[in-house]
Enzyme design. Structure first.
Site, PDB file in Angstrom:
ATOM      1  N   VAL A   1       8.590  10.955 -10.819  1.00 32.30           N
ATOM      2  CA  VAL A   1       9.895  11.623 -10.283  1.00 32.30           C
ATOM      3  C   VAL A   1       9.363  12.710  -9.321  1.00 32.30           C
ATOM      4  O   VAL A   1      10.236  13.786  -9.099  1.00 32.30           O
ATOM      5  CB  VAL A   1      10.769  12.235 -11.444  1.00 32.30           C
ATOM      6  CG1 VAL A   1      11.098  10.799 -12.240  1.00 32.30           C
ATOM      7  CG2 VAL A   1       9.852  12.738 -12.414  1.00 32.30           C
TER       8      VAL A   1
ATOM      9  N   GLN B   1      -5.385  -0.013  -0.965  1.00 30.48           N
ATOM     10  CA  GLN B   1      -4.503  -1.025  -0.346  1.00 30.48           C
ATOM     11  C   GLN B   1      -3.808  -1.690  -1.390  1.00 30.48           C
ATOM     12  O   GLN B   1      -3.308  -0.895  -2.276  1.00 30.48           O
ATOM     13  CB  GLN B   1      -5.102  -1.966   0.598  1.00 30.48           C
ATOM     14  CG  GLN B   1      -5.664  -1.231   1.879  1.00 30.48           C
ATOM     15  CD  GLN B   1      -7.084  -0.751   1.656  1.00 30.48           C
ATOM     16  OE1 GLN B   1      -7.802  -1.152   0.937  1.00 30.48           O
ATOM     17  NE2 GLN B   1      -7.161   0.381   2.010  1.00 30.48           N
TER      18      GLN B   1
ATOM     19  N   THR C   1      -6.434   0.386  10.850  1.00 33.69           N
ATOM     20  CA  THR C   1      -6.461   1.923  10.843  1.00 33.69           C
ATOM     21  C   THR C   1      -7.563   2.339  12.012  1.00 33.69           C
ATOM     22  O   THR C   1      -7.842   3.564  11.878  1.00 33.69           O
ATOM     23  CB  THR C   1      -6.955   2.368   9.377  1.00 33.69           C
ATOM     24  OG1 THR C   1      -8.100   1.942   8.978  1.00 33.69           O
ATOM     25  CG2 THR C   1      -5.719   2.016   8.314  1.00 33.69           C
TER      26      THR C   1
ATOM     27  N   LYS D   1      -0.728   5.332  -5.739  1.00 29.12           N
ATOM     28  CA  LYS D   1      -1.574   5.023  -6.864  1.00 29.12           C
ATOM     29  C   LYS D   1      -2.455   6.133  -7.201  1.00 29.12           C
ATOM     30  O   LYS D   1      -2.963   6.254  -8.367  1.00 29.12           O
ATOM     31  CB  LYS D   1      -2.712   3.934  -6.266  1.00 29.12           C
ATOM     32  CG  LYS D   1      -1.646   2.415  -6.140  1.00 29.12           C
ATOM     33  CD  LYS D   1      -2.674   1.478  -5.548  1.00 29.12           C
ATOM     34  CE  LYS D   1      -3.342   1.648  -4.012  1.00 29.12           C
ATOM     35  NZ  LYS D   1      -2.343   1.533  -3.049  1.00 29.12           N
TER      36      LYS D   1
ATOM     37  N   THR E   1      -3.995   8.641   6.125  1.00 32.67           N
ATOM     38  CA  THR E   1      -5.191   8.286   6.901  1.00 32.67           C
ATOM     39  C   THR E   1      -4.861   8.476   8.510  1.00 32.67           C
ATOM     40  O   THR E   1      -5.802   9.011   9.140  1.00 32.67           O
ATOM     41  CB  THR E   1      -5.695   6.935   6.764  1.00 32.67           C
ATOM     42  OG1 THR E   1      -5.953   6.713   5.624  1.00 32.67           O
ATOM     43  CG2 THR E   1      -6.882   6.530   7.427  1.00 32.67           C
ATOM     44  N   THR E   2      -4.003   7.926   8.747  1.00 32.46           N
ATOM     45  CA  THR E   2      -3.673   8.184  10.604  1.00 32.46           C
ATOM     46  C   THR E   2      -2.540   8.648  10.872  1.00 32.46           C
ATOM     47  O   THR E   2      -2.401   9.085  12.391  1.00 32.46           O
ATOM     48  CB  THR E   2      -3.391   6.498  11.004  1.00 32.46           C
ATOM     49  OG1 THR E   2      -2.347   6.075  10.210  1.00 32.46           O
ATOM     50  CG2 THR E   2      -4.541   5.528  10.879  1.00 32.46           C
TER      51      THR E   2
ATOM     52  N   GLY F   1       0.765  -1.183   0.058  1.00 30.89           N
ATOM     53  CA  GLY F   1      -0.074   0.028  -0.027  1.00 30.89           C
ATOM     54  C   GLY F   1       1.009   1.245   0.080  1.00 30.89           C
ATOM     55  O   GLY F   1       2.004   1.123   0.189  1.00 30.89           O
ATOM     56  N   ASP F   2       0.176   2.357  -0.154  1.00 32.33           N
ATOM     57  CA  ASP F   2       0.947   3.740  -0.119  1.00 32.33           C
ATOM     58  C   ASP F   2       2.006   3.728  -1.383  1.00 32.33           C
ATOM     59  O   ASP F   2       2.888   4.385  -1.074  1.00 32.33           O
ATOM     60  CB  ASP F   2       1.426   4.072   1.291  1.00 32.33           C
ATOM     61  CG  ASP F   2       0.648   3.880   2.185  1.00 32.33           C
ATOM     62  OD1 ASP F   2      -0.574   4.376   2.202  1.00 32.33           O
ATOM     63  OD2 ASP F   2       0.784   3.105   3.160  1.00 32.33           O
TER      64      ASP F   2
ATOM     65  N   ASP G   1      12.654   9.727  -7.373  1.00 34.84           N
ATOM     66  CA  ASP G   1      13.134  10.843  -6.581  1.00 34.84           C
ATOM     67  C   ASP G   1      13.681  10.716  -5.363  1.00 34.84           C
ATOM     68  O   ASP G   1      14.748  11.435  -4.792  1.00 34.84           O
ATOM     69  CB  ASP G   1      12.450  12.210  -7.012  1.00 34.84           C
ATOM     70  CG  ASP G   1      11.040  12.096  -6.300  1.00 34.84           C
ATOM     71  OD1 ASP G   1      10.431  11.064  -6.718  1.00 34.84           O
ATOM     72  OD2 ASP G   1      10.702  12.788  -5.505  1.00 34.84           O
TER      73      ASP G   1
ATOM     74  N   GLY H   1      -5.963   6.078   1.846  1.00 31.45           N
ATOM     75  CA  GLY H   1      -5.549   7.599   1.700  1.00 31.45           C
ATOM     76  C   GLY H   1      -4.853   7.792   0.317  1.00 31.45           C
ATOM     77  O   GLY H   1      -3.718   7.257   0.137  1.00 31.45           O
ATOM     78  N   HIS H   2      -5.464   8.617  -0.507  1.00 32.76           N
ATOM     79  CA  HIS H   2      -4.836   8.798  -1.952  1.00 32.76           C
ATOM     80  C   HIS H   2      -4.611  10.323  -1.838  1.00 32.76           C
ATOM     81  O   HIS H   2      -5.448  11.292  -1.658  1.00 32.76           O
ATOM     82  CB  HIS H   2      -5.807   8.408  -3.011  1.00 32.76           C
ATOM     83  CG  HIS H   2      -6.025   6.914  -2.709  1.00 32.76           C
ATOM     84  ND1 HIS H   2      -7.027   6.159  -3.643  1.00 32.76           N
ATOM     85  CD2 HIS H   2      -5.417   5.955  -2.261  1.00 32.76           C
ATOM     86  CE1 HIS H   2      -6.921   4.950  -3.599  1.00 32.76           C
ATOM     87  NE2 HIS H   2      -5.992   4.691  -2.783  1.00 32.76           N
TER      88      HIS H   2
ATOM     89  N   PRO I   1       3.945   7.119  11.288  1.00 32.83           N
ATOM     90  CA  PRO I   1       5.167   6.753  10.642  1.00 32.83           C
ATOM     91  C   PRO I   1       5.021   5.514   9.987  1.00 32.83           C
ATOM     92  O   PRO I   1       4.788   4.572  10.545  1.00 32.83           O
ATOM     93  CB  PRO I   1       6.088   6.858  11.439  1.00 32.83           C
ATOM     94  CG  PRO I   1       5.692   7.045  12.920  1.00 32.83           C
ATOM     95  CD  PRO I   1       4.171   6.901  12.769  1.00 32.83           C
TER      96      PRO I   1
HETATM   97  P1  IMP Z   1      -7.478  -2.018   8.181  1.00 31.72           P
HETATM   98  O1  IMP Z   1      -7.422  -2.013   6.704  1.00 31.72           O
HETATM   99  O2  IMP Z   1      -7.775  -0.846   8.732  1.00 31.72           O
HETATM  100  O3  IMP Z   1      -8.230  -3.077   8.872  1.00 31.72           O
HETATM  101  O4  IMP Z   1      -5.961  -2.412   8.612  1.00 31.72           O
HETATM  102  C1  IMP Z   1      -5.349  -3.581   8.391  1.00 31.72           C
HETATM  103  C2  IMP Z   1      -3.922  -3.552   8.057  1.00 31.72           C
HETATM  104  O5  IMP Z   1      -3.868  -2.728   6.523  1.00 31.72           O
HETATM  105  C3  IMP Z   1      -3.053  -2.516   8.720  1.00 31.72           C
HETATM  106  O6  IMP Z   1      -1.876  -3.070   8.689  1.00 31.72           O
HETATM  107  C4  IMP Z   1      -3.251  -1.180   8.099  1.00 31.72           C
HETATM  108  O7  IMP Z   1      -2.103  -0.294   8.440  1.00 31.72           O
HETATM  109  C5  IMP Z   1      -3.146  -1.692   6.725  1.00 31.72           C
HETATM  110  N1  IMP Z   1      -3.671  -0.578   5.600  1.00 31.72           N
HETATM  111  C6  IMP Z   1      -4.975  -0.403   5.626  1.00 31.72           C
HETATM  112  N2  IMP Z   1      -5.315   0.579   4.605  1.00 31.72           N
HETATM  113  C7  IMP Z   1      -4.139   0.977   4.224  1.00 31.72           C
HETATM  114  C8  IMP Z   1      -3.532   1.753   3.093  1.00 31.72           C
HETATM  115  O8  IMP Z   1      -4.493   2.532   2.446  1.00 31.72           O
HETATM  116  N3  IMP Z   1      -2.267   1.934   3.128  1.00 31.72           N
HETATM  117  C9  IMP Z   1      -1.295   1.051   3.896  1.00 31.72           C
HETATM  118  N4  IMP Z   1      -1.571   0.499   4.645  1.00 31.72           N
HETATM  119  C10 IMP Z   1      -3.095   0.168   4.864  1.00 31.72           C
END
Ligand code: IMP
Length: 423
Positions: free
Chosen positions: A413, A224, A125, A15, A299-300, A11-12, A332, A41-42, A303
């Site tokens: 980049v 995700q 989250t 996208k 989202t949260t 994730g992250d 980059d 979170g986009h 770090p």
């Molecule tokens: P949940 O989706 O809140 O149930 O979290 C389950 C796992 O997925 C946790 O480790 C979260 O940090 C991770 N997670 C959920 N959504 C994202 C995302 O958009 N980006 C990265 N990790 C995510």
């Protein structure tokens, strides 16, 4: 042509930027979210202005497109309304038309409480995602279509509330709200959403089918990523939806023909929450990646754990999603490092393994094999042609291609919409 943008790591990967870029093409009619909820979170950066979305698809800034929220997406109405209102404070009604599936499940107050109590070990989250999907599969969910009739909605809330109160008490928590209060609050929020002229609630399959028949392209926006997929990820350290390609079909009720599938790969790797991460760097380089790459949750705010690119993971995502090509983001961020590394295999016992295996016991024993590449020092943010990239950066991409067996079609980049190199 239809296009799917799938996270190839944890994730992250960026996208949102890729989806925003692809959605800009004239032929594209809609951007479609198929799974996940406001755990996502986009971020899209336009003209230096940062837009962060959680539920709204990343194509929302294009006023002549449709943004579709499929039945596989779970909706917290308060979050959705807040996001629409915030967006409209900035751009008025000059945003994409929003179409939401009436089959989408709603995140209710009890889901958030249950997630708060039980999600700690996974590092969720806390948005109620796991519990709402549990209830969806357990046939206890409340869907958007259940809210149209006030009496029926109240009945559904009262039924679910009764046992949720007991369950939450058993879990050591407390749910104080009454059914009346929940129904009224949700009713008010949903009335505002439904009254918005840019929002339509309906049968997403029909709308996607119509668009397709009109020759408009669809961009499916994964939330995700493959390694967080409920079936294929590092279970149980995953989210509760199908984040890989399969989620598109179940989450829309539509089969896109002529589909190109892109795997988005950050030039290094990050993970939020608990779970295996063999290439994690708990050192200065890890901290540097975090600072330079702004690796804090959209989202949260947590770090993110940072590490080297892992090609065993990329190969695995290639397999699970049948990826046509890779789109590399944040190249980059690696600028300025003397050396960069990428994981090419694991040694597990006596075996050299090239394909990631989400078996936690095997991962515990894995020793990572790296390839080291000389870094580059030049700023690459203004470069728009592959051959203008410093040698080290070109080599890094070429090694990714050679070792993953997949071509790289796009390279990010920088955070801005146009900071992209087409390969
Ligand atoms: P949940 O989706 O809140 O149930 O979290 C389950 C796992 O997925 C946790 O480790 C979260 O940090 C991770 N997670 C959920 N959504 C994202 C995302 O958009 N980006 C990265 N990790 C995510």
């Amino acid at each position: 042509m239809n296009q799917a943008v799938i996270g190839a790591q944890w994730g992250d990967e960026g996208k949102g930027k890729i989806v925003d870029f692809l959605a800009g093409k004239k032929t594209v009619g809609a951007v479609v979210r198929c799974q996940g909820g406001n755990n996502a979170g986009h971020t899209v950066v336009v003209g230096g202005e940062k837009h962060a979305f959680h539920l709204l698809p990343s194509g929302i800034l294009y006023k002549d497109k449709l943004c579709v929220i499929g039945s596989g997406v779970v909706i917290d109405p308060e979050v959705l309304l807040g996001e629409i209102e915030k967006l409209e404070e900035r751009v008025g009604n000059k945003h994409a038309r929003i179409v939401i599936s009436s089959k989408a499940n709603l995140i209710m107050p009890w889901h958030k409480i249950r997630d708060g109590i039980s999600g700690g070990a996974i590092g969720t989250t806390g948005r109620g995602i796991g519990p709402v999907y549990e209830d969806m599969v357990g046939r206890r969910g409340i869907r958007l279509m259940d809210t149209d009739n006030k009496v029926r909605f109240k009945e559904r809330v009262e039924t679910e509330l009764k046992w949720n109160k007991k369950l939450i008490k058993l879990m050591g928590g407390n749910l104080r709200q009454s059914g009346q209060a929940i129904t009224e609050n949700y009713g008010k929020i949903l009335t505002k959403i439904k009254a918005n002229k840019r929002v339509e609630i309906g049968e997403v399959s029909v709308i996607l089918d119509q668009l397709s028949k009109q020759g408009r392209g669809l961009v499916f926006e994964g939330a995700q990523a493959t390694l967080l997929d409920i079936n294929h990820g590092t279970y149980p350290f995953v989210t509760s939806s199908s984040c890989s390609l399969g989620g598109i079909y179940t989450g829309t009720g539509f089969r896109p023909r002529d589909l190109k599938v892109y795997g988005v790969v950050k030039a290094y790797a990050t993970r939020v929450g608990a779970g295996p991460f063999p290439t994690e760097l708990n050192d200065k380089t890890g901290s540097r990646l975090r600072e330079v790459g702004h690796e804090f949750g959209t989202t949260t705010g947590r770090p993110r754990r940072c590490g080297w690119l892992d090609l065993t993971v990329v190969r695995y995502s290639g397999l699970i999603n049948g990826l046509d090509s890779l789109m590399v983001t944040k190249l980059d961020v690696l600028t300025g490092l003397k050396q960069v590394k990428m994981a090419t295999a694991y040694i597990i016992g006596k075996e050299k393994v090239k394909l990631f295996n989400p078996d936690l016991e095997k991962l515990k024993k894995a020793k990572v094999v790296y390839e080291t590449i000389a870094g580059w020092q030049e700023d690459i943010g203004k470069i728009r042609r592959f051959l203008d990239l410093p040698r080290g950066a070109q080599h890094y991409i070429k090694r990714m291609e050679a070792l993953s067996g997949m071509p790289v079609s796009l390279i990010g980049v920088g955070p801005e919409r146009d900071q992209i190199i087409k390969r």
